[in-house]
Design a protein around this motif. Structure first.
Motif, PDB file in Angstrom:
ATOM      1  N   THR A 197      -0.104 -31.379 -21.394  1.00 50.70           N
ATOM      2  CA  THR A 197       0.557 -30.206 -20.803  1.00 50.70           C
ATOM      3  C   THR A 197       1.567 -29.574 -21.745  1.00 50.70           C
ATOM      4  OG1 THR A 197       0.264 -31.116 -18.574  1.00 50.70           O
ATOM      5  CG2 THR A 197       1.917 -29.389 -18.841  1.00 50.70           C
ATOM      6  N   LEU A 242       7.384 -18.652 -16.633  1.00 46.76           N
ATOM      7  CA  LEU A 242       6.295 -19.611 -16.399  1.00 46.76           C
ATOM      8  C   LEU A 242       6.814 -20.851 -15.683  1.00 46.76           C
ATOM      9  CD1 LEU A 242       3.306 -20.395 -17.004  1.00 46.76           C
ATOM     10  CD2 LEU A 242       4.151 -21.459 -19.107  1.00 46.76           C
ATOM     11  N   ASN A 286       9.713 -21.245 -13.981  1.00 43.97           N
ATOM     12  CA  ASN A 286      10.336 -20.966 -12.676  1.00 43.97           C
ATOM     13  C   ASN A 286       9.320 -20.637 -11.590  1.00 43.97           C
ATOM     14  OD1 ASN A 286      12.894 -21.376 -13.721  1.00 43.97           O
ATOM     15  ND2 ASN A 286      13.205 -19.215 -14.237  1.00 43.97           N
ATOM     16  N   ARG A 287       8.133 -20.198 -11.986  1.00 42.01           N
ATOM     17  CA  ARG A 287       7.136 -19.784 -10.992  1.00 42.01           C
ATOM     18  C   ARG A 287       6.005 -20.798 -10.818  1.00 42.01           C
ATOM     19  NH1 ARG A 287       7.600 -14.412  -9.427  1.00 42.01           N
ATOM     20  NH2 ARG A 287       5.377 -14.326  -8.905  1.00 42.01           N
ATOM     21  N   THR A 288       6.188 -21.976 -11.416  1.00 39.39           N
ATOM     22  CA  THR A 288       5.209 -23.050 -11.229  1.00 39.39           C
ATOM     23  C   THR A 288       5.929 -24.317 -10.785  1.00 39.39           C
ATOM     24  OG1 THR A 288       5.362 -23.649 -13.581  1.00 39.39           O
ATOM     25  CG2 THR A 288       3.588 -22.148 -12.941  1.00 39.39           C
ATOM     26  N   SER A 289       5.212 -25.200 -10.138  1.00 35.94           N
ATOM     27  CA  SER A 289       5.832 -26.399  -9.570  1.00 35.94           C
ATOM     28  C   SER A 289       5.831 -27.597 -10.514  1.00 35.94           C
ATOM     29  CB  SER A 289       5.106 -26.796  -8.272  1.00 35.94           C
ATOM     30  OG  SER A 289       5.176 -25.752  -7.325  1.00 35.94           O
ATOM     31  N   GLN A 290       4.843 -27.673 -11.405  1.00 38.47           N
ATOM     32  CA  GLN A 290       4.675 -28.899 -12.172  1.00 38.47           C
ATOM     33  C   GLN A 290       4.804 -28.736 -13.680  1.00 38.47           C
ATOM     34  OE1 GLN A 290       0.797 -30.187 -10.602  1.00 38.47           O
ATOM     35  NE2 GLN A 290       1.853 -31.749  -9.405  1.00 38.47           N
ATOM     36  N   LEU A 291       5.015 -27.509 -14.166  1.00 39.22           N
ATOM     37  CA  LEU A 291       5.104 -27.327 -15.610  1.00 39.22           C
ATOM     38  C   LEU A 291       6.531 -27.555 -16.085  1.00 39.22           C
ATOM     39  CD1 LEU A 291       2.788 -24.235 -16.176  1.00 39.22           C
ATOM     40  CD2 LEU A 291       2.233 -26.667 -16.315  1.00 39.22           C
TER      41      LEU A 291
END
Length: 254
Positions: free
Chosen positions: A184, A161, A163-168
């Protein structure tokens, strides 16, 4: 006194056992680059920090799902203990009847879990092992291993999750304050922890429906203490299940 070691993809569980008593249980990180000397030092540190004398170890056994380091850890155990170390694998007596399509494919950790399960708990039985992967093993009333399920572990889901999102952000695996998150971090915690708890509840229910019987459910693994309290299914937490299984197998082969 017997030294028992289970090599997992993320952690190595190790402990010493005396007859039926688990004297201690520790977890260390699995390293693909560590030498046998480095692992031997780790073993010595763990034993001595728990107030035990390594010279009293008169037997050792390993189970492993990481073949590339099995021999390294075996050499480390033998270097430290000066005793020959057994490795769970083909040809060893386990007392477990495995009735799946290809019994040779069953991981040694699942074999060890199941051996302990049928000796400790009432069948039919579902064993949930929460490690790098979350596995569910099913043992029927005849104490036969009849199959199971494999799903991504909590940390695998977490890392994917992030590694594949920019802001989490990365988070600590702590119980969220409530199911409905209001920021968040709490939303991620809720999704990961309640999501896994809900998945385990749903899978166990479906497995029992397929068997047509209620099952004893036992959970083990490094992340089990975090998830089990969030489940609605009645689950027995047994953090020593692997070590118990290794001791049973050691005794059957001695």
């Amino acid at each position: 006194m017997i030294l028992a070691v289970d090599i997992g993809n993320t952690n190595i569980v190790l402990g010493c056992c005396d007859k039926d008593k688990i004297l201690f249980r520790e977890r260390v990180s699995t390293s693909l680059t560590a030498t046998d000397l480095e692992y031997a030092v780790t073993l010595r540190t763990a034993v001595e920090m728990n107030g035990l004398d390594g010279s009293e170890i008169d037997g050792a056994i390993i189970s492993s799902v990481v073949p590339t380091i099995t021999n390294t850890v075996k050499a480390a155990v033998e270097k430290y203990t000066k005793v020959k170390c057994k490795v769970v694998g083909p040809g060893m007596k386990t007392g477990l009847s495995i009735k799946i399509d290809n019994p040779a494919q069953l991981g040694s950790d699942l074999v060890v879990d199941a051996v302990a399960g049928i000796n400790e708990y009432k069948t039919p039985l579902i064993i949930v092992d929460m490690g790098t992967a979350t596995t569910l093993s099913v043992i029927d009333t005849n104490k036969d291993y009849i199959g199971g399920m494999i799903m991504p572990g909590i940390m695998v889901s977490h890392d994917s999750l992030i590694n594949r999102t920019s802001q989490l952000p990365r988070i600590a695996l702590e119980q969220p304050k409530k199911v409905i998150g209001t920021n968040t971090v709490e939303c991620i915690k809720g999704g990961l922890l309640y999501g896994n708890a809900g998945a385990i509840d749903g899978i166990c229910q479906r497995m029992m429906q397929e068997l047509g019987k209620d099952c004893t459910v036992v959970a083990t693994g490094g992340l089990a203490p975090i998830i089990v309290p969030l489940c609605r299914t009645s689950i027995i937490l047994d953090e020593d299940l692997l070590l118990k299984g290794l001791m049973i197998i050691y005794n059957k082969n001695t």
